[in-house]
Design an enzyme around this catalytic site. Structure first.
Site, PDB file in Angstrom:
ATOM      1  CB  CYS A   1      10.897  62.792  20.021  1.00  0.00           C
ATOM      2  SG  CYS A   1      11.632  62.337  21.598  1.00  0.00           S
TER       3      CYS A   1
ATOM      4  N   GLY B   1      12.479  58.372  12.851  1.00  0.00           N
ATOM      5  CA  GLY B   1      11.786  57.495  13.802  1.00  0.00           C
ATOM      6  C   GLY B   1      12.054  57.993  15.205  1.00  0.00           C
TER       7      GLY B   1
ATOM      8  CG  ASP C   1      10.011  55.374  37.057  1.00  0.00           C
ATOM      9  OD1 ASP C   1      10.368  56.013  36.055  1.00  0.00           O
ATOM     10  OD2 ASP C   1       9.086  54.529  37.038  1.00  0.00           O
TER      11      ASP C   1
ATOM     12  CB  THR D   1       7.259  66.450  24.666  1.00  0.00           C
ATOM     13  OG1 THR D   1       8.679  66.482  24.721  1.00  0.00           O
ATOM     14  CG2 THR D   1       6.767  67.150  23.415  1.00  0.00           C
TER      15      THR D   1
ATOM     16  NE  ARG E   1      11.447  54.652  23.404  1.00  0.00           N
ATOM     17  CZ  ARG E   1      11.472  55.626  24.310  1.00  0.00           C
ATOM     18  NH1 ARG E   1      10.367  55.952  24.939  1.00  0.00           N
ATOM     19  NH2 ARG E   1      12.582  56.269  24.577  1.00  0.00           N
TER      20      ARG E   1
ATOM     21  CE  LYS F   1      10.412  68.574  23.003  1.00  0.00           C
ATOM     22  NZ  LYS F   1      11.774  68.140  22.915  1.00  0.00           N
TER      23      LYS F   1
ATOM     24  CG  LEU G   1      17.453  65.471  26.463  1.00  0.00           C
ATOM     25  CD1 LEU G   1      17.219  64.061  26.009  1.00  0.00           C
ATOM     26  CD2 LEU G   1      17.900  65.490  27.909  1.00  0.00           C
ATOM     27  NE  ARG G   2      21.278  66.731  19.432  1.00  0.00           N
ATOM     28  CZ  ARG G   2      22.449  67.156  18.940  1.00  0.00           C
ATOM     29  NH1 ARG G   2      22.692  67.074  17.638  1.00  0.00           N
ATOM     30  NH2 ARG G   2      23.398  67.628  19.732  1.00  0.00           N
TER      31      ARG G   2
ATOM     32  CE  LYS H   1      19.393  59.930  18.208  1.00  0.00           C
ATOM     33  NZ  LYS H   1      19.451  61.335  18.463  1.00  0.00           N
TER      34      LYS H   1
HETATM   35  C1  UGA Z   1      14.594  64.725  18.829  1.00  0.00           C
HETATM   36  C2  UGA Z   1      15.089  66.178  18.710  1.00  0.00           C
HETATM   37  O1  UGA Z   1      16.197  66.243  17.806  1.00  0.00           O
HETATM   38  C3  UGA Z   1      15.516  66.723  20.082  1.00  0.00           C
HETATM   39  O2  UGA Z   1      15.875  68.094  19.968  1.00  0.00           O
HETATM   40  C4  UGA Z   1      14.313  66.586  21.058  1.00  0.00           C
HETATM   41  O3  UGA Z   1      14.656  67.041  22.365  1.00  0.00           O
HETATM   42  C5  UGA Z   1      13.911  65.122  21.144  1.00  0.00           C
HETATM   43  O4  UGA Z   1      13.545  64.671  19.806  1.00  0.00           O
HETATM   44  C6  UGA Z   1      12.736  65.029  22.080  1.00  0.00           C
HETATM   45  O5  UGA Z   1      11.702  65.656  21.795  1.00  0.00           O
HETATM   46  O6  UGA Z   1      12.876  64.447  23.172  1.00  0.00           O
HETATM   47  P1  UGA Z   1      15.816  62.326  18.993  1.00  0.00           P
HETATM   48  O7  UGA Z   1      14.450  61.723  18.924  1.00  0.00           O
HETATM   49  O8  UGA Z   1      16.776  61.836  20.016  1.00  0.00           O
HETATM   50  O9  UGA Z   1      15.709  63.926  19.250  1.00  0.00           O
HETATM   51  O10 UGA Z   1      16.493  62.078  17.582  1.00  0.00           O
HETATM   52  P2  UGA Z   1      17.014  62.952  16.353  1.00  0.00           P
HETATM   53  O11 UGA Z   1      18.472  63.076  16.407  1.00  0.00           O
HETATM   54  O12 UGA Z   1      16.252  64.199  16.236  1.00  0.00           O
HETATM   55  O13 UGA Z   1      16.629  61.985  15.140  1.00  0.00           O
HETATM   56  C7  UGA Z   1      15.256  61.622  14.878  1.00  0.00           C
HETATM   57  C8  UGA Z   1      15.161  60.772  13.637  1.00  0.00           C
HETATM   58  O14 UGA Z   1      15.434  61.544  12.480  1.00  0.00           O
HETATM   59  C9  UGA Z   1      16.125  59.577  13.588  1.00  0.00           C
HETATM   60  O15 UGA Z   1      15.426  58.455  13.089  1.00  0.00           O
HETATM   61  C10 UGA Z   1      17.197  60.031  12.614  1.00  0.00           C
HETATM   62  O16 UGA Z   1      17.837  58.953  11.954  1.00  0.00           O
HETATM   63  C11 UGA Z   1      16.367  60.871  11.650  1.00  0.00           C
HETATM   64  N1  UGA Z   1      17.158  61.894  10.917  1.00  0.00           N
HETATM   65  C12 UGA Z   1      17.774  62.894  11.592  1.00  0.00           C
HETATM   66  C13 UGA Z   1      17.207  61.852   9.527  1.00  0.00           C
HETATM   67  O17 UGA Z   1      16.625  60.944   8.888  1.00  0.00           O
HETATM   68  N2  UGA Z   1      17.896  62.834   8.867  1.00  0.00           N
HETATM   69  C14 UGA Z   1      18.539  63.828   9.514  1.00  0.00           C
HETATM   70  O18 UGA Z   1      19.147  64.689   8.829  1.00  0.00           O
HETATM   71  C15 UGA Z   1      18.479  63.876  10.904  1.00  0.00           C
END
Ligand code: UGA
Length: 469
Positions: free
Chosen positions: A279, A276, A30, A120, A346, A223, A152-153, A339
């Site tokens: 991503c 939120g 980095d 991404t 963010r 993606k 990945l999440r 979450k």
């Molecule tokens: C998301 C994707 O799930 C990953 O597969 C992807 O790799 C990642 O973006 C990325 O592009 O790097 P992430 O941002 O970590 O992952 O979070 P999520 O678990 O997807 O949740 C996103 C938002 O949706 C959170 O605010 C969560 O609270 C909300 N959410 C999720 C809901 O409101 N309802 C749901 O049923 C699921």
């Protein structure tokens, strides 16, 4: 294999630690010297299960942290680009970090390199990287560019990486396809999972990931389309939640009813205060911008975004109506992270709700199990911070649940009732069963469900207005 990972953000750091865990020799690079110094001092920088253990296990042996990109490139056969691609003011992905990384890689090339695009990025970025490599002095025969998106999440990033549903590899070179397969072999043949000290396989992980070799353009689209689809599922259920509320139906039963259809599935169908994070908001905008630039009609994505923005506004309006007036009200806010399972704030809906309420002269006392420090950096002393959930609700006019942390779903409701000045709970994540809230003597307002009003219901005219908004 010798691997350099450029960028120590969420994706880069997790990928570097996991490639080391798979047996590769990894340099994580980095240009932020402070980050590298912190990592070298043992700070994992982000809150992520198993990451501190993996860094401890491999740091100094298979994993090194460095700000010397040219040296990392010279030592490596594979260079993974995992730098940020934030949205610019028009909603398009800003690829300047990718371009800078590409230029620096090109200047350091000393033999054949496989350049792996893991950030991404919009479709055709692979081709742009190839062009930039050549413009910066590399012969076409010196490198291959592979699109290998990461799914990945946050919160489960390490297990998502080590036990993926699928690995997508987009490229047209046989040589690069062979190298990529070797890179991931321990995940493909199951040997990683059998190691005695392997990170445990999550119950819902697939036995063997799908390994899809395809064109770079297809891989890049996969993606963005994945994230846009998941965001669409969330907006869909949130829109149905609005209807459920207006019609006196129950969104949780609606979710069970529709989600039990295998074609639909239960996941990413939780109604709430909107999605939120770093991503979904950015990727839906970027995908929409790509569709426009391809001349394709994809206004569905505009709706996904609009519903998401409205969902937050609707929740703030619900708070306002439930409180009657907001000026000077003291509210307990549980949750700051975007979450559960992460300290990332963010694009956090929780922070956005709090900021809206601050503008309406509310006083907020917040608690989050992981995100307090990061929230302090943004909100400063505009709010108070409590050491635990119960301290936050002491004498508060109402309790707000803004992030779906497990610990917020198992509060002692008798204590909650005793601590709150008024027995009002507004739950933006549907963590409770309305019946248990009623039994505890709490007025309970959630998403897509009939409010529970056991103590002093709202005046009927206000209720009617709530249903029509
Ligand atoms: C998301 C994707 O799930 C990953 O597969 C992807 O790799 C990642 O973006 C990325 O592009 O790097 P992430 O941002 O970590 O992952 O979070 P999520 O678990 O997807 O949740 C996103 C938002 O949706 C959170 O605010 C969560 O609270 C909300 N959410 C999720 C809901 O409101 N309802 C749901 O049923 C699921």
């Amino acid at each position: 294999m010798q691997v350099a990972v450029v960028g120590c953000g969420y994706v880069g750091l997790v990928a570097a630690a996991c490639f080391a865990e798979l047996g590769h020799q990894v340099t994580s690079v980095d240009n932020d010297e402070a980050k590298i110094a912190a990592l070298n001092a043992g700070d994992p920088l982000i809150h992520e299960d198993y990451l501190p253990e993996l860094i401890r296990r491999h740091h100094g042996t298979r994993l090194t942290f460095s700000s010397d990109l040219p040296e990392a490139v010279r030592q490596s056969q594979i260079i993974v680009i995992a730098v940020g691609t934030p949205a610019d003011s028009s909603g398009e992905a800003d690829l300047s970090f990718v371009e800078t990384a590409t230029r620096e890689i090109a200047h350091a090339v000393n033999g054949h390199k496989i350049i792996v695009e893991k950030s991404t990025v919009p479709v055709h970025t692979n081709a742009w990287i190839q062009r930039a490599m050549v413009f910066n002095g590399c012969a076409v025969s010196d490198f291959d560019v592979v699109s290998n998106p990461e799914f990945l999440r946050e919160g489960t990033a390490v297990t998502d990486f080590l036990y993926p549903d699928r690995i997508i590899v987009g490229c047209r070179s046989e040589r690069a396809l062979r190298v990529m397969k070797e890179l991931y072999t321990p995940l493909l043949d199951g040997t990683y999972a059998q190691e005695p000290d392997a990170v445990p396989r999550p119950d819902d992980a697939v036995e063997k990931p799908l390994y899809l070799e395809t064109s770079p353009e297809t891989s890049e689209l996969i993606k963005h389309a994945s994230n846009a689809f998941l965001a669409m599922k969330i907006s869909f259920i949130n829109a149905v939640a609005g209807m459920a509320e207006a019609a006196g139906a129950d969104i949780e039963d609606v979710r069970t009813g529709i989600g039990s259809d295998k074609r639909i599935g239960m996941r990413f169908l939780r109604a709430g205060i909107g999605y939120g994070g770093s991503c979904f908001p950015k990727d839906v905008s970027a995908f929409r911008a790509i569709a426009q630039s391809c001349g394709c009609d994809f206004t569905l994505l505009d709706e996904v975004q609009r519903i998401n923005d409205n969902q937050l506004k609707r929740f703030v309006a619900k708070i306002r109506k439930t409180l009657w007036t907001t000026k000077g009200k003291r509210l307990a806010a549980l949750g700051l992270a975007f979450k559960s399972g992460t300290d990332d704030i963010r694009e956090s809906p929780a922070i956005n709700v709090i900021q809206e309420l601050l503008q309406r002269d509310c006083q907020i006392t917040a608690f989050d199990p992981a995100a307090m420090d990061r929230a302090k950096a943004v909100l400063g002393d505009a709010i108070d911070y409590a050491p635990d959930p119960y301290a936050a609700m002491q004498n508060a006019d109402a309790l707000l649940i803004l992030t779906e942390w497990k610990e917020f779903a198992s509060l002692d409701l008798t204590v909650v009732k005793k601590l709150l000045k008024y027995p009002i709970v507004l739950d933006g994540r549907n963590l409770y069963n309305p019946k248990e809230m009623a039994a505890a003597g709490l007025n309970y307002y959630s998403i897509g469900r009939t409010p529970v009003e056991v103590a002093h219901p709202m005046p009927s005219r206000a209720r009617a207005a709530r249903f029509t908004q």
